[in-house]
Motif scaffolding. Structure first.
Motif, PDB file in Angstrom:
ATOM      1  N   GLY A   7     -13.018  40.505 -14.731  1.00  0.00           N
ATOM      2  CA  GLY A   7     -14.062  41.685 -14.188  1.00  0.00           C
ATOM      3  C   GLY A   7     -13.222  42.251 -12.652  1.00  0.00           C
ATOM      4  O   GLY A   7     -13.302  43.118 -12.514  1.00  0.00           O
ATOM      5  N   TRP A  10     -11.727  45.428 -12.792  1.00  0.00           N
ATOM      6  CA  TRP A  10     -12.402  46.585 -12.754  1.00  0.00           C
ATOM      7  C   TRP A  10     -12.896  46.892 -11.965  1.00  0.00           C
ATOM      8  O   TRP A  10     -12.942  47.901 -11.516  1.00  0.00           O
ATOM      9  CB  TRP A  10     -13.346  46.222 -14.392  1.00  0.00           C
ATOM     10  CG  TRP A  10     -13.103  46.326 -15.274  1.00  0.00           C
ATOM     11  CD1 TRP A  10     -12.930  45.222 -15.893  1.00  0.00           C
ATOM     12  CD2 TRP A  10     -12.637  47.184 -16.403  1.00  0.00           C
ATOM     13  NE1 TRP A  10     -12.061  45.943 -17.204  1.00  0.00           N
ATOM     14  CE2 TRP A  10     -12.314  47.017 -17.878  1.00  0.00           C
ATOM     15  CE3 TRP A  10     -12.975  49.236 -15.320  1.00  0.00           C
ATOM     16  CZ2 TRP A  10     -11.766  48.135 -18.001  1.00  0.00           C
ATOM     17  CZ3 TRP A  10     -12.564  50.034 -17.071  1.00  0.00           C
ATOM     18  CH2 TRP A  10     -11.569  49.575 -17.923  1.00  0.00           C
ATOM     19  N   SER A  13     -10.525  48.288  -9.252  1.00  0.00           N
ATOM     20  CA  SER A  13     -10.856  50.113  -9.404  1.00  0.00           C
ATOM     21  C   SER A  13     -11.975  50.132  -9.531  1.00  0.00           C
ATOM     22  O   SER A  13     -11.757  51.693  -9.095  1.00  0.00           O
ATOM     23  CB  SER A  13     -10.710  50.100 -11.343  1.00  0.00           C
ATOM     24  OG  SER A  13      -9.371  49.532 -11.961  1.00  0.00           O
ATOM     25  N   CYS A  78     -16.381  51.532 -13.738  1.00  0.00           N
ATOM     26  CA  CYS A  78     -16.418  50.041 -13.295  1.00  0.00           C
ATOM     27  C   CYS A  78     -17.052  49.583 -13.276  1.00  0.00           C
ATOM     28  O   CYS A  78     -17.066  48.472 -13.281  1.00  0.00           O
ATOM     29  CB  CYS A  78     -14.972  50.861 -12.808  1.00  0.00           C
ATOM     30  SG  CYS A  78     -14.068  51.997 -13.391  1.00  0.00           S
ATOM     31  N   THR A  79     -17.579  49.590 -12.025  1.00  0.00           N
ATOM     32  CA  THR A  79     -18.278  48.276 -11.133  1.00  0.00           C
ATOM     33  C   THR A  79     -20.015  47.810 -12.640  1.00  0.00           C
ATOM     34  O   THR A  79     -19.843  46.855 -12.678  1.00  0.00           O
ATOM     35  CB  THR A  79     -19.393  48.628 -10.165  1.00  0.00           C
ATOM     36  OG1 THR A  79     -18.504  49.486  -9.881  1.00  0.00           O
ATOM     37  CG2 THR A  79     -20.118  48.529  -9.997  1.00  0.00           C
ATOM     38  N   THR A  81     -18.770  47.467 -15.388  1.00  0.00           N
ATOM     39  CA  THR A  81     -17.718  46.663 -16.494  1.00  0.00           C
ATOM     40  C   THR A  81     -17.801  45.304 -15.524  1.00  0.00           C
ATOM     41  O   THR A  81     -18.157  44.569 -16.379  1.00  0.00           O
ATOM     42  CB  THR A  81     -16.424  47.426 -16.938  1.00  0.00           C
ATOM     43  OG1 THR A  81     -17.274  48.184 -17.719  1.00  0.00           O
ATOM     44  CG2 THR A  81     -15.622  46.771 -17.491  1.00  0.00           C
ATOM     45  N   ALA A  82     -17.105  45.544 -14.679  1.00  0.00           N
ATOM     46  CA  ALA A  82     -16.998  44.314 -13.349  1.00  0.00           C
ATOM     47  C   ALA A  82     -18.418  43.953 -13.652  1.00  0.00           C
ATOM     48  O   ALA A  82     -18.191  42.083 -13.720  1.00  0.00           O
ATOM     49  CB  ALA A  82     -16.571  44.849 -12.589  1.00  0.00           C
ATOM     50  N   ARG A  85     -18.064  41.844 -16.824  1.00  0.00           N
ATOM     51  CA  ARG A  85     -17.381  40.763 -17.502  1.00  0.00           C
ATOM     52  C   ARG A  85     -17.734  39.684 -16.341  1.00  0.00           C
ATOM     53  O   ARG A  85     -16.453  38.095 -16.683  1.00  0.00           O
ATOM     54  CB  ARG A  85     -15.973  41.098 -17.043  1.00  0.00           C
ATOM     55  CG  ARG A  85     -15.646  42.471 -17.993  1.00  0.00           C
ATOM     56  CD  ARG A  85     -14.518  42.851 -19.303  1.00  0.00           C
ATOM     57  NE  ARG A  85     -13.665  42.424 -18.812  1.00  0.00           N
ATOM     58  CZ  ARG A  85     -12.760  41.417 -19.861  1.00  0.00           C
ATOM     59  NH1 ARG A  85     -13.041  41.620 -21.033  1.00  0.00           N
ATOM     60  NH2 ARG A  85     -11.613  41.150 -20.039  1.00  0.00           N
ATOM     61  N   THR A  96     -17.097  42.378  -7.155  1.00  0.00           N
ATOM     62  CA  THR A  96     -17.921  43.141  -7.727  1.00  0.00           C
ATOM     63  C   THR A  96     -19.100  43.602  -7.299  1.00  0.00           C
ATOM     64  O   THR A  96     -19.350  45.044  -6.866  1.00  0.00           O
ATOM     65  CB  THR A  96     -18.432  42.362  -8.824  1.00  0.00           C
ATOM     66  OG1 THR A  96     -17.304  41.450  -9.669  1.00  0.00           O
ATOM     67  CG2 THR A  96     -19.408  43.263  -9.975  1.00  0.00           C
TER      68      THR A  96
END
Length: 118
Positions: A7, A10, A13, A78-79, A81-82, A85, A96
């Protein structure tokens, strides 16, 4: 063995996209205000009249709808997903959390820009 946590890519990103969006919003605001100050039409801009008032609104609309809002959507994806993950208890969420703060700022800026431009 890699020490990279799931993560983190992500989250990084999300940070990059949010920082890019905030920079784009800042540049758009500076350009818009510079256009107004250059001709001394702050009152006209606040009334939404005159040439540079229209220019200010157009710069805000272009910056908001074609740059900042899409970047906000990507940063949110992206956040999220992070966070997904890094659910496990042994995962570090520091990056994150930073991504979440920046993304929240970007979403707030994009909402303000969308309200101003409409």
């Amino acid at each position: 063995m890699s020490t990279r946590r799931r993560g983190s890519a992500w989250a990084v990103s999300g940070i990059v996209v949010a920082a890019t969006g905030l920079t784009a919003a800042l540049i758009g605001a500076v350009l818009g205000v510079a256009a107004l100050l250059g001709s001394g039409l702050m009152y006209a801009a606040s009334q939404g009249e005159a040439g540079h008032g229209h220019l200010f609104r157009e710069i805000t609309r272009i910056g908001g709808f074609y740059v900042v809002v899409p970047l906000a959507v990507v940063a949110v994806a992206c956040t999220v997903t992070a966070w997904w993950r890094t659910r496990a208890p042994d995962r570090s969420r520091t990056t994150t959390i930073v991504a979440t703060v920046l993304t929240s700022c970007l979403v707030f800026v994009s909402l303000v820009i969308a309200l101003i431009a409409s």
